[in-house]
Design a protein around this motif. Structure first.
Motif, PDB file in Angstrom:
ATOM      1  N   ALA A 242       0.838  -1.210   0.000  1.00  0.00           N
ATOM      2  CA  ALA A 242       0.000   0.000   0.000  1.00  0.00           C
ATOM      3  C   ALA A 242       0.868   1.254   0.000  1.00  0.00           C
ATOM      4  CB  ALA A 242      -0.925  -0.018   1.219  1.00  0.00           C
ATOM      5  N   HIS A 243       1.965   1.203   0.757  1.00  0.00           N
ATOM      6  CA  HIS A 243       2.867   2.347   0.827  1.00  0.00           C
ATOM      7  C   HIS A 243       3.498   2.637  -0.538  1.00  0.00           C
ATOM      8  CE1 HIS A 243       5.591   5.174   2.789  1.00  0.00           C
ATOM      9  NE2 HIS A 243       6.602   4.604   2.159  1.00  0.00           N
ATOM     10  N   ALA A 244       3.834   1.584  -1.266  1.00  0.00           N
ATOM     11  CA  ALA A 244       4.448   1.755  -2.584  1.00  0.00           C
ATOM     12  C   ALA A 244       3.510   2.458  -3.558  1.00  0.00           C
ATOM     13  CB  ALA A 244       4.859   0.394  -3.148  1.00  0.00           C
ATOM     14  N   HIS A 245       2.203   2.327  -3.329  1.00  0.00           N
ATOM     15  CA  HIS A 245       1.220   2.964  -4.203  1.00  0.00           C
ATOM     16  C   HIS A 245       0.585   4.195  -3.557  1.00  0.00           C
ATOM     17  CE1 HIS A 245       1.471  -1.121  -5.949  1.00  0.00           C
ATOM     18  NE2 HIS A 245       1.175  -0.514  -7.089  1.00  0.00           N
ATOM     19  N   ALA A 246       1.213   4.662  -2.478  1.00  0.00           N
ATOM     20  CA  ALA A 246       0.780   5.895  -1.802  1.00  0.00           C
ATOM     21  C   ALA A 246      -0.677   5.839  -1.357  1.00  0.00           C
ATOM     22  CB  ALA A 246       1.010   7.101  -2.717  1.00  0.00           C
ATOM     23  N   ARG A 247      -1.097   4.667  -0.908  1.00  0.00           N
ATOM     24  CA  ARG A 247      -2.476   4.537  -0.410  1.00  0.00           C
ATOM     25  C   ARG A 247      -2.443   4.677   1.111  1.00  0.00           C
ATOM     26  NH1 ARG A 247      -2.811   0.345  -4.635  1.00  0.00           N
ATOM     27  NH2 ARG A 247      -2.403  -1.284  -3.082  1.00  0.00           N
ATOM     28  N   SER A 248      -2.493   5.901   1.586  1.00  0.00           N
ATOM     29  CA  SER A 248      -2.305   6.186   3.010  1.00  0.00           C
ATOM     30  C   SER A 248      -3.382   5.564   3.889  1.00  0.00           C
ATOM     31  CB  SER A 248      -2.248   7.701   3.246  1.00  0.00           C
ATOM     32  OG  SER A 248      -3.446   8.322   2.800  1.00  0.00           O
TER      33      SER A 248
END
Length: 228
Positions: free
Chosen positions: A166-172
């Motif tokens: 999720a972090h790699a796709h900036a899904r906070s």
């Protein structure tokens, strides 16, 4: 609380335990103390000893039988589950040769200075005499707890890898959800131990079955998210 303590203090020494014990049996008082401790707890209200079950009871770290004047001392109250409080610890309060407590006080001491969690087995090993006494008195390796800790490690590993994706796709929103999964599950000590052991001299061996997890545990951004 101070008024209750003063009433006990004004009682003759040989009668203080009975006075304190009778006062503590007051259900309203016990419920009030339990509720306040729950409000003060960081995150889920887990047992402060084993970390598995809900802290449904109030334990007197120094037992009432030993020191009646600490019956209503906030610093002597811990959230604890019934197995740890009643079935294991009870009135036990071992001391060392100098008269200092041999039990770890989780509100004032770092348990990992005295205990090492073997992550592959879910079993605690002592690093000091205080660690050994705490394991023995509280039954920290009693049936069910090691398996629970091993399961917790699996949950943490899955949640951290999900956080990474999720972090790699900036899904906070998703990253926070996975952090919350780690923080809300039982056995918070497992994740804390993983974070510490990631930088221990034997880390490569401890995480030999999961080198990608080790790399993740060493990342500053993940550690900041988990420890804030």
């Amino acid at each position: 609380m101070s008024a209750a303590t003063e009433k006990i203090r004004s009682t003759p020494l040989d009668e203080r335990y009975e006075k304190a014990h009778a006062a503590w049996r007051n259900l309203t008082i016990r419920k009030t103390v339990r509720a306040r401790l729950g409000e003060m707890a960081a995150g889920p209200e887990r047992c402060m000893y084993c970390g598995e079950s809900r802290g449904a009871t109030v334990d007197h770290f120094e037992p009432v039988a030993r020191n009646p004047l600490r019956t209503f001392d906030w610093l002597n109250h811990l959230l604890a589950c019934t197995p740890c409080n009643s079935h294991e610890k009870g009135e036990q309060f071992p001391l060392d040769a100098d008269g200092h407590p041999l039990l770890i006080d989780p509100t004032a001491e770092d348990p990992f200075e005295h205990l090492l969690l073997t992550l592959s087995l879910g079993v605690y090993r002592p690093l000091t005499p205080k660690g050994q006494a705490t394991i023995d008195v509280l039954g920290l390796n009693r049936r069910g707890l090691p398996n629970g800790r091993m399961h917790a490690r699996k949950v943490v590993e899955l949640a951290l890898h999900a956080w990474d994706r999720a972090h790699a796709h900036a899904r906070s929103d998703e990253t926070q959800k996975h952090v919350q999964t780690v923080q809300d599950q039982p056995f918070a000590d497992v994740c804390q131990s993983m974070l510490r052991q990631a930088f221990s001299p034997g880390a490569d061996l401890v995480f030999s079955d999961a080198p990608d997890l080790l790399a993740l545990l060493r990342r500053d951004d993940l550690r900041a998210a988990l420890l804030r």
